[in-house]
Scaffold this motif. Sequence first.
Motif, PDB file in Angstrom:
ATOM      1  N   ASP A 326      58.601  71.881  -5.798  1.00 29.06           N
ATOM      2  CA  ASP A 326      59.524  72.911  -5.294  1.00 29.06           C
ATOM      3  C   ASP A 326      60.980  72.443  -5.228  1.00 29.06           C
ATOM      4  O   ASP A 326      61.815  73.112  -4.620  1.00 29.06           O
ATOM      5  N   LYS A 327      61.267  71.309  -5.844  1.00 21.89           N
ATOM      6  CA  LYS A 327      62.648  70.830  -5.863  1.00 21.89           C
ATOM      7  C   LYS A 327      63.268  71.131  -7.222  1.00 21.89           C
ATOM      8  O   LYS A 327      62.626  70.973  -8.256  1.00 21.89           O
ATOM      9  N   ASN A 328      64.546  71.547  -7.199  1.00 19.46           N
ATOM     10  CA  ASN A 328      65.247  71.827  -8.441  1.00 19.46           C
ATOM     11  C   ASN A 328      65.692  70.529  -9.101  1.00 19.46           C
ATOM     12  O   ASN A 328      65.430  69.428  -8.612  1.00 19.46           O
ATOM     13  N   TRP A 329      66.379  70.666 -10.195  1.00 13.25           N
ATOM     14  CA  TRP A 329      66.867  69.512 -10.958  1.00 13.25           C
ATOM     15  C   TRP A 329      67.949  68.789 -10.163  1.00 13.25           C
ATOM     16  O   TRP A 329      68.895  69.380  -9.682  1.00 13.25           O
ATOM     17  N   THR A 330      67.775  67.487 -10.012  1.00 17.86           N
ATOM     18  CA  THR A 330      68.805  66.658  -9.395  1.00 17.86           C
ATOM     19  C   THR A 330      69.164  65.557 -10.377  1.00 17.86           C
ATOM     20  O   THR A 330      68.409  65.260 -11.305  1.00 17.86           O
ATOM     21  N   ASN A 331      70.323  64.948 -10.165  1.00 21.44           N
ATOM     22  CA  ASN A 331      70.732  63.875 -11.081  1.00 21.44           C
ATOM     23  C   ASN A 331      70.491  62.507 -10.476  1.00 21.44           C
ATOM     24  O   ASN A 331      71.048  61.531 -10.920  1.00 21.44           O
ATOM     25  N   GLU A 332      69.680  62.472  -9.434  1.00 17.53           N
ATOM     26  CA  GLU A 332      69.464  61.204  -8.744  1.00 17.53           C
ATOM     27  C   GLU A 332      68.039  60.704  -8.969  1.00 17.53           C
ATOM     28  O   GLU A 332      67.075  61.374  -8.589  1.00 17.53           O
ATOM     29  N   ASP A 333      67.926  59.559  -9.604  1.00 19.25           N
ATOM     30  CA  ASP A 333      66.654  58.836  -9.694  1.00 19.25           C
ATOM     31  C   ASP A 333      65.539  59.623 -10.386  1.00 19.25           C
ATOM     32  O   ASP A 333      64.381  59.539  -9.980  1.00 19.25           O
ATOM     33  N   ALA A 334      65.857  60.398 -11.409  1.00 20.76           N
ATOM     34  CA  ALA A 334      64.809  61.070 -12.168  1.00 20.76           C
ATOM     35  C   ALA A 334      64.026  60.030 -12.962  1.00 20.76           C
ATOM     36  O   ALA A 334      64.605  59.211 -13.676  1.00 20.76           O
ATOM     37  N   LYS A 335      62.716  60.051 -12.834  1.00 20.21           N
ATOM     38  CA  LYS A 335      61.868  59.080 -13.513  1.00 20.21           C
ATOM     39  C   LYS A 335      60.638  59.802 -14.049  1.00 20.21           C
ATOM     40  O   LYS A 335      59.690  60.068 -13.321  1.00 20.21           O
ATOM     41  N   VAL A 336      60.672  60.131 -15.338  1.00 19.61           N
ATOM     42  CA  VAL A 336      59.602  60.945 -15.894  1.00 19.61           C
ATOM     43  C   VAL A 336      58.283  60.178 -15.991  1.00 19.61           C
ATOM     44  O   VAL A 336      57.207  60.770 -15.853  1.00 19.61           O
ATOM     45  N   LYS A 337      58.338  58.885 -16.216  1.00 21.40           N
ATOM     46  CA  LYS A 337      57.094  58.115 -16.299  1.00 21.40           C
ATOM     47  C   LYS A 337      56.368  58.107 -14.957  1.00 21.40           C
ATOM     48  O   LYS A 337      55.146  58.322 -14.891  1.00 21.40           O
ATOM     49  N   THR A 338      57.108  57.859 -13.898  1.00 23.38           N
ATOM     50  CA  THR A 338      56.511  57.875 -12.560  1.00 23.38           C
ATOM     51  C   THR A 338      55.958  59.257 -12.234  1.00 23.38           C
ATOM     52  O   THR A 338      54.840  59.396 -11.711  1.00 23.38           O
ATOM     53  N   ALA A 339      56.747  60.295 -12.533  1.00 21.62           N
ATOM     54  CA  ALA A 339      56.309  61.663 -12.260  1.00 21.62           C
ATOM     55  C   ALA A 339      55.044  61.998 -13.046  1.00 21.62           C
ATOM     56  O   ALA A 339      54.127  62.641 -12.525  1.00 21.62           O
ATOM     57  N   ASN A 341      52.689  59.920 -14.095  1.00 18.61           N
ATOM     58  CA  ASN A 341      51.543  59.211 -13.518  1.00 18.61           C
ATOM     59  C   ASN A 341      51.111  59.812 -12.177  1.00 18.61           C
ATOM     60  O   ASN A 341      49.923  59.822 -11.849  1.00 18.61           O
ATOM     61  N   GLU A 342      52.082  60.317 -11.410  1.00 17.26           N
ATOM     62  CA  GLU A 342      51.763  60.927 -10.116  1.00 17.26           C
ATOM     63  C   GLU A 342      51.401  62.399 -10.231  1.00 17.26           C
ATOM     64  O   GLU A 342      50.996  63.024  -9.251  1.00 17.26           O
ATOM     65  N   LYS A 343      51.571  62.965 -11.421  1.00 19.15           N
ATOM     66  CA  LYS A 343      51.261  64.367 -11.706  1.00 19.15           C
ATOM     67  C   LYS A 343      52.037  65.332 -10.817  1.00 19.15           C
ATOM     68  O   LYS A 343      51.568  66.419 -10.491  1.00 19.15           O
ATOM     69  N   SER A 344      53.232  64.937 -10.429  1.00 18.09           N
ATOM     70  CA  SER A 344      54.073  65.771  -9.577  1.00 18.09           C
ATOM     71  C   SER A 344      55.530  65.418  -9.842  1.00 18.09           C
ATOM     72  O   SER A 344      55.858  64.262 -10.117  1.00 18.09           O
ATOM     73  N   GLY A 345      56.397  66.424  -9.766  1.00 19.58           N
ATOM     74  CA  GLY A 345      57.805  66.138  -9.995  1.00 19.58           C
ATOM     75  C   GLY A 345      58.687  67.331  -9.735  1.00 19.58           C
ATOM     76  O   GLY A 345      58.213  68.435  -9.458  1.00 19.58           O
ATOM     77  N   ASN A 346      60.001  67.100  -9.822  1.00 21.21           N
ATOM     78  CA  ASN A 346      60.939  68.206  -9.671  1.00 21.21           C
ATOM     79  C   ASN A 346      61.134  68.895 -11.020  1.00 21.21           C
ATOM     80  O   ASN A 346      60.521  68.518 -12.027  1.00 21.21           O
ATOM     81  N   VAL A 347      61.993  69.898 -11.036  1.00 21.12           N
ATOM     82  CA  VAL A 347      62.219  70.667 -12.257  1.00 21.12           C
ATOM     83  C   VAL A 347      62.641  69.769 -13.411  1.00 21.12           C
ATOM     84  O   VAL A 347      62.132  69.884 -14.534  1.00 21.12           O
ATOM     85  N   GLY A 348      63.584  68.848 -13.137  1.00 21.25           N
ATOM     86  CA  GLY A 348      64.063  67.968 -14.192  1.00 21.25           C
ATOM     87  C   GLY A 348      62.972  67.085 -14.755  1.00 21.25           C
ATOM     88  O   GLY A 348      62.834  66.943 -15.978  1.00 21.25           O
ATOM     89  N   GLU A 349      62.196  66.488 -13.874  1.00 16.08           N
ATOM     90  CA  GLU A 349      61.149  65.558 -14.334  1.00 16.08           C
ATOM     91  C   GLU A 349      60.085  66.285 -15.155  1.00 16.08           C
ATOM     92  O   GLU A 349      59.605  65.770 -16.168  1.00 16.08           O
ATOM     93  N   ILE A 350      59.709  67.489 -14.741  1.00 12.99           N
ATOM     94  CA  ILE A 350      58.672  68.229 -15.462  1.00 12.99           C
ATOM     95  C   ILE A 350      59.184  68.726 -16.808  1.00 12.99           C
ATOM     96  O   ILE A 350      58.549  68.518 -17.852  1.00 12.99           O
ATOM     97  N   ASN A 351      60.354  69.353 -16.809  1.00 15.87           N
ATOM     98  CA  ASN A 351      60.831  69.937 -18.063  1.00 15.87           C
ATOM     99  C   ASN A 351      61.419  68.903 -19.015  1.00 15.87           C
ATOM    100  O   ASN A 351      61.377  69.098 -20.235  1.00 15.87           O
ATOM    101  N   VAL A 352      61.930  67.794 -18.503  1.00 13.46           N
ATOM    102  CA  VAL A 352      62.332  66.705 -19.405  1.00 13.46           C
ATOM    103  C   VAL A 352      61.084  66.048 -20.002  1.00 13.46           C
ATOM    104  O   VAL A 352      61.096  65.604 -21.157  1.00 13.46           O
ATOM    105  N   SER A 353      60.003  65.996 -19.244  1.00 14.21           N
ATOM    106  CA  SER A 353      58.727  65.526 -19.799  1.00 14.21           C
ATOM    107  C   SER A 353      58.264  66.443 -20.924  1.00 14.21           C
ATOM    108  O   SER A 353      57.777  65.982 -21.967  1.00 14.21           O
ATOM    109  N   LEU A 354      58.411  67.750 -20.722  1.00 17.40           N
ATOM    110  CA  LEU A 354      58.056  68.712 -21.772  1.00 17.40           C
ATOM    111  C   LEU A 354      58.931  68.497 -23.009  1.00 17.40           C
ATOM    112  O   LEU A 354      58.428  68.486 -24.141  1.00 17.40           O
ATOM    113  N   TYR A 355      60.210  68.291 -22.786  1.00 14.26           N
ATOM    114  CA  TYR A 355      61.148  68.033 -23.899  1.00 14.26           C
ATOM    115  C   TYR A 355      60.738  66.776 -24.669  1.00 14.26           C
ATOM    116  O   TYR A 355      60.668  66.786 -25.909  1.00 14.26           O
TER     117      TYR A 355
END
Length: 653
Positions: A326-339, A341-355
């Motif tokens: 439920d968190k929007n995209w932030t520019n602080e500490d986005a980590k797609v690998k961690t997200a 593995n944890e199967k959870s993330g903010n908008v940036g982590e999820i959609n950058v993973s999709l990208y």
Amino acid sequence: MKKIKILLLLLLTHTSINIAQAKKSTKLGKTTLKELKMSIYDKDSTAAAVVLYEHANVYLDPNNNYNTRTDYYYRIKIFNKSAFDLANISIDLYKKERLVDLKAITYNINDDSRIVKNNLMDKDVFTVENSESWKTKKFTLSKIKEGSVIEYKYSVLSPYLGLDDWTFQSEIPKIKSEFDAAVLGNYKYHVRLIGYLNLDKDNPSIKKKCVYIDGVGEGACIIYSYGMNNVPAFKKEEYMLSKKNYLARITFDLISYTDVRGDKTSYTTTWKKADKKLKAQFFNNQTSKKSFFRKNLPENLFSIENELKKAKEIYKFIQNHYTWNDKNWTNEDAKVKTAFNEKSGNVGEINVSLYNSLTAANINANLVVLSTRNNGIPTKLHPVIYDYNYVIVKVNIDGKDYYLDATDKFLPFGLVPIRTLNGEARVINYEKEGNWTYLEPTINSNKNINSKLTLNAEGVFTGNLFIRKTGYYAQKQRKKLASLSKDSYLDEVESKHVDLEVEDYKVVSKDLIEKPITEVFKVKIFMNEDLGNTARINPFIFERINVNPFKLKERNYPVDFAHPFKSTFSLSLTIPKEYKVSKLPKSKAIALPNKGGTFIIKSQQKDNTINLYVSFSINRKTYTSEEYFALKEYFKQIIIAENSFILLEKNKV
């Protein structure tokens, strides 16, 4: 709060800086007996409070290392209890910012018509640490009652560049609101007036010999001076974007800084440069992780030959792998690998993973940044990347563009959430300059309700109800069904329609999000009395519009429905043979100007069967303030039409 979070560089290596800038008085004690005796505000008798006067004054403070100092002053009249929360004050501070010279007084009248003052005590000021970057100072003025006047002042010392916006308008009216700032001439700003009100004071000027620097000489200051009088309260209403788009305010965008040697630093940039900055700073260099996703996604996804099918399957995998936090995209500490593995993330982590996953599959994909509907519309004059709080993905397959957001498990491929439908978005292309794109739904949002009912002499309807939904209607319904058990959902349906009893229920295509969702109900509806010699029946049983969402006398901002939509309702009602129809709802058609929408009722009778058809549509996303009264009348006429009845009379023996 908008700032450029860069430490102020004033070249203080010089031996002396003298700045001659006038300060506005911020002394307390200006409340009068006349203000305390005010019982209403004559320009808005419904107002729960009114700002008597407020101002902000910005200048460099030589007593505090030439930090930017902003002095604030407020005086507010409280008329009734609903405005008591205005005595709860919160002041947000960023990192090294400091709050100084805080004072506050509550004024009341005693039985002898004398002014009684209650001062804020230092012990009643609290600090809340919100994050590593932000904290909030909070205090509440005491002894508040109907008729009180509150008065408070404070100053904020900041070592950062940038002028905060000044908002003239709020949910309560203001008699006078002013903003002044003295800015060194080597700082260049672009000043914009937002909203629909005009300034009463607009006096920018240049003050020569404002600053003296040893070894350099004298310099000038730009004096900004703005004000509004008799500012009306901002009235929120249904179907609007963020009020930030419409509130009367002055906003300052820092363009450049020129130092004493003539070297110029630009704080605006081209979108080509902004694209690169987004990759490095805002995406935290997380856009080049395609090898990770190539290794961690199922191999069979990458072996699909049909490119569109491959993109859909990758989208589906990411969509179901993650749970959005439920968190929007932030520019602080986005980590797609961690997200991942944890199967959870903010908008940036999820959609950058999709990208990353799509590019790993050699699918032409780009990131798209935007501001959500509740975050305001960003300026297009120049890149202000801090205005953007959301990111989605664009793919191009066989010459067709698709926009994707994997944060919602119930969105079909190519349909983005309603929260993203906020006008234009920026496509980020790292190989060439990006471009603007307008986001709009690719699937129509339609709701079709079909009912076939039989009425008996005991006043009971029995029959079937079919509800078919597409687009956002379907997405919303699937989300609801996923959150509730079958029994809980049917309890909710029956509580919404108190005379309805569901005897059987099934849902078709619940999990096939690319298809419409259809619900089938077997129902009984009770009139709570026998028909008798006459009976009056309102046939608009489902999805009836009861309240007009538009109530304002005047609306100065657009109506924004987010997307077009259409709803239809058809009823086939068989009545007892011993009854005849003496009155039916009149067939009629209502249309909005410029093909903005239609409302149609058709009714007819054949033997003992009544057929009713209702169609309601909103054909555009946005309607101007000039079209507001037509919309208001449109909904008014719909409500009147849906209050009509079927009148039955018992046949005479």
